[in-house]
Design a protein around this motif. Structure first.
Motif, PDB file in Angstrom:
ATOM      1  N   VAL A  36       0.815  -1.319   0.183  1.00  0.00           N
ATOM      2  CA  VAL A  36       0.015  -0.094   0.113  1.00  0.00           C
ATOM      3  C   VAL A  36       0.863   1.303   0.039  1.00  0.00           C
ATOM      4  N   TRP A  74       3.024   1.584  -3.575  1.00  0.00           N
ATOM      5  CA  TRP A  74       2.019   1.755  -4.802  1.00  0.00           C
ATOM      6  C   TRP A  74       0.577   2.513  -4.661  1.00  0.00           C
ATOM      7  N   LYS A  75       0.555   2.911  -3.326  1.00  0.00           N
ATOM      8  CA  LYS A  75      -0.977   3.497  -3.253  1.00  0.00           C
ATOM      9  C   LYS A  75      -1.019   4.769  -2.478  1.00  0.00           C
ATOM     10  N   THR A  76       0.039   5.231  -1.944  1.00  0.00           N
ATOM     11  CA  THR A  76       0.317   6.394  -1.184  1.00  0.00           C
ATOM     12  C   THR A  76       1.060   7.446  -2.055  1.00  0.00           C
ATOM     13  N   ARG A  77       0.640   8.564  -1.481  1.00  0.00           N
ATOM     14  CA  ARG A  77       1.425   9.882  -2.281  1.00  0.00           C
ATOM     15  C   ARG A  77       2.941   9.787  -1.745  1.00  0.00           C
ATOM     16  N   LEU A  78       3.280   9.241  -0.271  1.00  0.00           N
ATOM     17  CA  LEU A  78       4.394   9.191   0.141  1.00  0.00           C
ATOM     18  C   LEU A  78       5.446   8.099  -0.929  1.00  0.00           C
ATOM     19  N   TYR A 101       4.722   7.450  -3.491  1.00  0.00           N
ATOM     20  CA  TYR A 101       4.796   7.812  -5.245  1.00  0.00           C
ATOM     21  C   TYR A 101       6.027   8.696  -5.034  1.00  0.00           C
ATOM     22  N   GLU A 102       6.331   9.732  -3.804  1.00  0.00           N
ATOM     23  CA  GLU A 102       7.475  10.538  -3.691  1.00  0.00           C
ATOM     24  C   GLU A 102       8.624   9.587  -3.810  1.00  0.00           C
ATOM     25  N   ARG A 153       9.409   6.872  -4.777  1.00  0.00           N
ATOM     26  CA  ARG A 153       9.667   6.120  -6.105  1.00  0.00           C
ATOM     27  C   ARG A 153      10.055   7.103  -7.234  1.00  0.00           C
ATOM     28  N   ALA A 154       9.560   8.143  -7.206  1.00  0.00           N
ATOM     29  CA  ALA A 154      10.150   9.255  -8.142  1.00  0.00           C
ATOM     30  C   ALA A 154      11.545   9.839  -7.520  1.00  0.00           C
ATOM     31  N   HIS A 202      13.704   7.160  -8.884  1.00  0.00           N
ATOM     32  CA  HIS A 202      14.116   7.017 -10.104  1.00  0.00           C
ATOM     33  C   HIS A 202      15.043   8.372 -10.662  1.00  0.00           C
ATOM     34  N   ALA A 251      12.698  14.649  -8.691  1.00  0.00           N
ATOM     35  CA  ALA A 251      11.918  14.882  -7.236  1.00  0.00           C
ATOM     36  C   ALA A 251      11.904  16.214  -7.110  1.00  0.00           C
ATOM     37  N   ILE A 270       9.521  17.775  -4.368  1.00  0.00           N
ATOM     38  CA  ILE A 270       9.817  16.580  -3.173  1.00  0.00           C
ATOM     39  C   ILE A 270      11.314  16.968  -2.627  1.00  0.00           C
TER      40      ILE A 270
END
Lengths: 523, 371
Positions: free
Chosen positions: B225, B228-232, B234-235, B237-238, B241, B246, B251
Motif C-alpha cells: 500500500v 504503490w498507493k500512497t503519495r509518500l 509515489y514520492e 519512487r520518483a 528514479h 524529485a 519533493i
C-alpha cells in the motif's frame, strides 16, 4: 529507391565516395532502416534530414561500424567494404564527429588527437608528429586550436574543431557530422561551415546530419530525406525548398511559421531584480540580472547553452538558489534561498516546463497517469484519505489530457519512456499548461521534438499567451525565439547582453549579442 | 517492467528458470563433495517442510522454516522499501540487533499483564530502536552526502560491539553467560502451537514460529500500500528514479531519504520481536544471525515487491532450516548451505541476464512480445 541524382550522372568517371545498397536494420520489432540505398559523390557535401527516430543516426552508425546491418552492402570509393567496427571505418577513410563529443576533458588537445592513434611505447614521438600535423591542418582549413589547452578549458566550438582534427589526423577522406551546430552560436556555426567548404575544396566528402533545414539549404550540395526508417527523397539542394523538405520529412504540409496575432500586454506579473548566482565552484553563473515579465507576453531568452539561462530558470522555478537579488511575484517577494521549494512555486501560480524532460520533467518508468500529476500530486484533487493518492481521478485526468493534447498512443498506463520525444513533451506541457498558471517557464520546448509536434507545441504556447498569461521562454534555437517571442533578451556569460523587439532585429544582430558583442557599443 | 516480454514470463518464468539454474549449479557442488544431489534435495525439503505432529520421523520442519521466514520477510521488506527510494540499506543486521536491545529493555522494565499489550509495546520499541539506528546514517546521507552503504555497514559493526558490551555489562543476567535475564512469562508471545490450539488444531509444540509471522504478512501488505498507493510511496519512487525530477516536483530529497530509511529501519527492527521476544524470550548474543544480510538477497530476488519478498523469504527459510537438517542427517557442513545460498543470490541477482536475454530473443522471434 536509388539515390542517383543528376549530379551522380556527371561524376560517372569517378566512383562515388559512399554507396549504400539496400541497407536494412531492425532493433527487435522496430525497423530502424528499411532497404536504404544512397550515393554520395566524392567531394560533395551531402545532407541527411529527418525527424527524431527517422533512422539517420542508425544509418550513419552502420556506416561507422557501431551497428551491423541486417542486410545490404557498403561501397567506399567503388570498393565493396565490410565495416565491423570503428577501426575498419577509420581504415576506410571515414571519420565521425558525434553529437556528444568523445573527448577526454582533462587531456590536452594534442593528447586527445593522438588518443587511440599512438605509435610506439612512449608518447613523445607521436605527440611531436601530431603537433606538426595539427599546425598544417590549422593553416589549410582555418582549424586553429591551441594544442596544449585542456579540453575542459576551451569552448564547445573549439572542442568540435578538435573532433574534426581527430578525424583528419587519422586521414579521413569522408567526414560524418551528427547535428554539429546544436551547441554553437550562429557565428561559430558560420565558421564551421567555412571549414566544411574548405574541406570540400580539398576534395573531402562530407555527410551532414541535421534537423535544421536552413543549414541544409546553406551548405549542402545534395540532400536526402528520411522518414520512418526509409529514405523518401534524394535531391540536389539547389532545386528544392525548406517547405518541400519539411513536407517530405513529416509526410504532410507543415506550417514553418508560427501563426500569432499581436500581443495584448497587461500589467507586470513578475519582477526579477539584480539576480546573481554563484555555483559551488565559485563561478558566477548569473550576474545582476533584472527584467520584468508582463501578462499576455512571451518573453524569449536567447543565448548559447550554458550562459546562465538554465540557472535563471532554476532559481525562478524554486530548484536552484540565488546568491543575491530578489524576485517579486504580484509584488510579493518569493523565496530564492536554498530552502526554496518547487512545490510552493506551483501554489504561487508558477508552472515550469523544464529544459531536461528526461531527468526532470518526467519520471521515465512512471506511467502517464502518474506523470500527469507529477509535482501537483499533493493537490486536493489528486489526494485521497490517509495519505493515499486518488488514483481513479489521476487516471481519468490523464485520459482527458492525452485527448486534449493529442498524445499518442492515448494509453494512460503506458510508461513515459515508451513515448516519442514529441509526445513526452506534450505530457509535460499538458500537465503544466492545464494548471492555468499565471507564469509559465519553458525551457527548450521543442528540443528533440519532431516537426509535426513542434507546430502543435508552439500553438499551445501562443494560446496560453493569448489567454493573458505571462510566458518566459528559454531556447537555444534562435529561430524559435524569433518566431514565438514578443520581446527578446539575449544572455551571454550570465549577463543580459541586450533587449530587442523581434520586429526590429535580425539574426545577425542577435548572433553578435549571443557572442557577447554589443553592436550598438561601437566607438 | 520489460516492454518485450509478457508479464508472466518476466515475473514468473524467468525467476523460476534462474532458480533452476542455481540449483543445477548447486547440484554440481554437492556432487563434487561426494554426495547425491537428489538425496540432498530430499533431505532438505523434508527437513524444511515436514510436520512433526503427523510425521514421527520429523524433528523440527515447517514450524522452524516459518520462524526463519518471518525474519527474512521483515529484513527483505526493509531493504525493498529503501531500495524504492534508491537507498541501499545494508544495515538491517545492526538495526535488528539494536531493536533487540529495545525489546529487551521494555520487556524487563514492566510487569506485563498479558501478551497483546507486550506485543504492541514490544513492537513499538523494536520499530523505534530499529528506526533510530537507521536514522544516523540516513541523516548523514541526506545532509552530508556520506554514502549510506558505507555508514550502514559501519553501524552494523558498532551495533555488534554495543550489544556485546551491554550483554557482558549493564544488561547481563547474574551468571557468566553473555545474555540478559529472561523476560516475564506473561510477555511470551503465542506460538503456532498456541494459535492452532485456539481453533482446535494441533501444531508442533517445539516450533519457534509465532504470531509475528502474521505481523510479517500484514507488514508486506502495508508496504505494498505504501509504495504503490500512497503519495509518500509515489514520492519515494520518483526520488528513487531521479533525484533531479524529485526536486523539480517539490519533493525534498532530505525528507524522502530520512523517511524511507526510518521505515526501513523500523521494518528491520520488527524482526527482533520474532527472535528476541517470540523465541529466545531474552536477549542473547548474535540474535540476528545474519538475517539482516539475507534480507538483501531476499529483496533482490523478490524484485523489491512485497509478494516477491514473501516468496523469496520462504525460499530462504527452507534453505536455512533444510540446511541445518543436512548437517544433522548427512553430515554436510553448514558452509555448504552458505554456498548454495550464494549461488542463488548470484544467479537471481547478477546473472539474471543469462536467462533474460535468450528469453527476449525467443519471444521477439515468436512475435508474442507485447509493445
Amino acid at each position: 529507391m536509388s539515390g542517383n541524382t543528376e549530379n551522380a550522372g556527371r561524376l560517372d568517371a569517378v566512383a562515388p565516395a559512399i554507396e549504400l545498397i539496400g541497407i536494412s536494420k531492425a532493433f527487435g520489432p522496430v525497423q530502424a532502416n528499411k532497404d536504404i540505398s544512397m550515393t554520395v559523390a566524392k567531394g560533395a557535401i551531402h545532407g541527411i534530414v529527418g525527424e527524431n527516430g527517422a533512422g539517420k543516426s542508425t544509418l550513419m552508425s552502420i556506416l561507422y561500424g557501431f551497428y551491423k546491418a541486417d542486410s545490404g552492402s557498403v561501397k567506399i570509393n567503388g570498393v565493396p567494404t565490410t565495416i565491423n567496427d570503428s577501426h575498419d571505418a577509420i581504415a576506410a577513410g571515414i571519420g565521425m564527429v558525434h553529437q556528444h563529443f568523445m573527448l577526454v576533458d582533462n587531456f590536452t588537445v594534442l593528447e586527445n588527437v593522438v588518443l587511440g592513434a599512438e605509435e610506439g611505447a612512449t608518447l613523445g614521438p607521436s605527440l611531436r608528429k601530431a603537433r606538426k600535423v595539427l599546425r598544417q591542418l590549422a593553416e589549410e582549413y582555418e582549424l586553429e586550436v591551441d594544442p596544449d589547452a585542456l579540453i575542459e578549458d576551451i569552448s564547445v566550438g573549439f572542442q568540435q574543431r578538435v573532433e574534426i582534427l581527430k578525424a583528419l589526423y587519422r586521414q579521413a577522406e569522408i567526414l560524418i557530422l551528427d547535428e554539429p551546430t546544436g551547441v554553437l552560436t550562429p557565428d561559430e556555426a558560420d565558421h564551421l561551415f567555412r571549414i566544411l567548404r574548405n574541406l570540400k575544396a580539398q576534395g573531402k566528402t562530407i555527410v551532414l546530419i541535421t534537423h535544421k533545414l536552413r543549414e541544409i539549404m546553406d551548405v549542402t550540395d545534395t540532400v536526402s530525406v528520411m522518414r520512418r526508417g526509409q529514405m523518401t527523397k534524394t535531391i540536389a539542394t539547389a532545386t528544392t525548398s525548406p517547405e518541400e523538405l519539411a513536407e517530405a520529412m513529416v509526410g504532410r504540409r507543415v506550417l514553418l511559421e508560427v501563426d500569432k496575432k499581436p500581443a495584448e500586454v497587461g500589467e507586470t506579473v513578475m519582477q526579477v531584480k539584480n539576480l546573481s548566482v554563484t555555483d559551488m565552484h565559485g563561478v558566477k553563473r548569473l550576474k545582476d540580472v533584472s527584467f520584468e515579465l508582463k501578462r499576455g507576453e512571451i518573453l524569449g531568452i536567447a543565448g548559447v547553452a550554458g550562459n546562465g539561462q538554465s540557472e535563471l530558470l532554476e532559481v525562478i522555478a524554486g530548484i536552484g538558489a540565488a546568491t543575491s537579488g530578489e524576485i517579486l511575484m504580484h509584488g510579493e517577494s518569493i523565496d530564492i534561498s536554498k530552502h526554496a521549494n518547487a512545490g510552493l512555486r506551483r501554489e504561487r501560480g508558477i508552472s515550469h516546463v523544464p529544459e531536461d524532460r528526461h531527468q526532470r520533467g518526467l519520471v521515465m518508468p512512471f506511467m502517464t497517469w502518474e506523470n500527469t500529476a507529477f509535482g501537483y500530486h499533493n493537490a486536493p484533487e489528486y489526494s485521497g484519505k490517509w495519505g493515499l493518492a486518488n488514483q481513479k481521478f489521476m487516471k481519468e485526468d490523464a485520459r482527458g489530457k492525452m485527448e486534449r493534447f493529442d498524445i499518442r498512443p492515448p494509453i494512460p498506463q503506458l510508461v513515459a519512456s515508451h513515448f516519442s520525444g514529441g509526445n513526452q513533451q506534450k505530457i509535460v506541457l499538458a500537465r503544466e499548461i492545464e494548471r492555468n498558471p499565471d507564469v509559465l517557464l519553458i525551457g527548450q520546448p521543442t528540443r528533440g521534438v519532431d516537426i509535426g509536434a513542434i507546430e502543435f507545441i508552439h500553438q499551445q504556447i501562443v494560446n496560453l499567451r493569448d489567454s493573458g498569461k505571462a510566458i518566459l521562454l528559454v531556447s537555444v534555437e534562435l529561430d524559435e525565439i524569433q518566431a514565438l517571442s514578443d520581446r527578446i533578451l539575449v544572455m551571454f556569460d550570465g549577463v543580459i547582453q541586450g533587449e530587442r523587439l523581434p520586429e526590429n532585429t535580425n539574426e545577425g544582430e542577435l548572433g553578435l549579442l549571443m557572442a557577447g558583442v554589443d553592436p550598438e557599443a561601437k566607438p | 517492467m520489460n516492454k518485450n516480454l509478457p508479464k508472466w514470463v518476466d515475473l514468473g518464468l524467468i525467476p523460476l528458470l534462474t532458480l533452476a539454474l542455481a540449483f543445477a549449479a548447486s547440484g554440481l557442488v554437492v556432487l563434487s563433495i561426494g554426495q547425491n544431489p537428489v538425496e540432498v534435495v530430499q533431505v532438505m525439503l523434508k527437513g524444511a517442510l515436514c510436520n512433526p505432529t503427523t510425521d514421527s520421523s520429523c524433528f523440527s520442519g515447517i514450524g522452524h522454516t516459518l520462524y526463519f521466514t518471518t525474519n527474512f520477510i521483515f529484513t527483505g521488506l526493509a531493504v525493498a522499501v529503501a531500495f524504492h527510494a534508491r537507498l541501499f540499506n545494508i544495515g538491517g543486521e545492526g538495526q535488528a540487533g539494536v531493536a533487540g536491545v529495545g525489546v529487551a529493555l521494555v520487556m524487563l522494565s514492566f510487569d506485563w499483564p498479558n501478551w497483546p499489550i507486550a506485543l504492541v509495546v514490544g513492537s513499538l520499541a523494536a520499530m523505534v530502536f530499529g528506526a533510530g539506528w537507521a536514522a544516523i546514517p540516513a541523516y548523514l546521507q541526506a545532509k552530508r552526502g556520506s554514502h549510506i552503504v558505507i555508514t550502514t555497514i559501519m553501524f552494523n559493526l558498532i551495533a555488534g560491539a554495543l550489544i556485546g558490551y551491554l550483554l557482558v555489562g549493564p544488561m547481563q543476567a547474574t551468571g557468566s553467560l553473555p545474555e540478559s535475564p529472561t523476560f516475564p512469562e506473561a510477555a511470551a508471545l503465542p506460538t503456532f502451537h498456541d494459535m492452532f490450539g485456539w481453533i482446535g488444531l494441533d501444531f508442533d509444540k517445539n516450533a519457534p514460529a509465532n504470531i509475528t509471522f502474521i505481523m510479517a504478512l500484514i507488514a508486506a501488505f502495508l508496504v505494498w500500500v505504501l509504495v504503490w498507493k500512497t503519495r509518500l510511496g509515489y514520492e519515494m519512487r520518483a526520488f528513487g528514479h531521479s533525484e533531479k525530477a524529485a526536486v523539480y516536483a517539490g519533493i525534498s530529497p532530505m525528507k524522502i531519504t530520512m523517511v524511507a530509511m526510518l521505515i526501513s529501519g523500523a521494518l528491520s527492527g520488527l524482526m527482533a520481536v520474532n527472535t528476541v521476544q517470540g523465541e529466545a524470550e531474552r536477549l542473547v548474543l548474535g540474535a540476528v544471525e545474519g538475517a539482516g544480510f539475507i534480507g538483501i538477497a531476499v529483496a533482490l530476488m523478490g524484485r523489491s515487491h512485497p509478494v516477491g519478498v514473501v516468496l523469496a523469504a520462504f525460499l530462504f527459510g527452507i534453505l536455512t532450516q533444510g540446511g541445518a537438517e543436512l548437517q544433522f542427517a548427512l553430515g554436510i557442513p553448514s558452509q555448504m548451505i552458505t554456498v548454495i545460498q550464494a549461488l542463488i543470490i548470484m544467479f537471481t541477482g547478477s546473472l539474471e541476464n543469462l536467462v533474460r536475454i535468450p528469453m527476449e530473443k525467443i519471444f521477439i522471434r515468436a512475435g508474442k512480445g507485447v509493445a
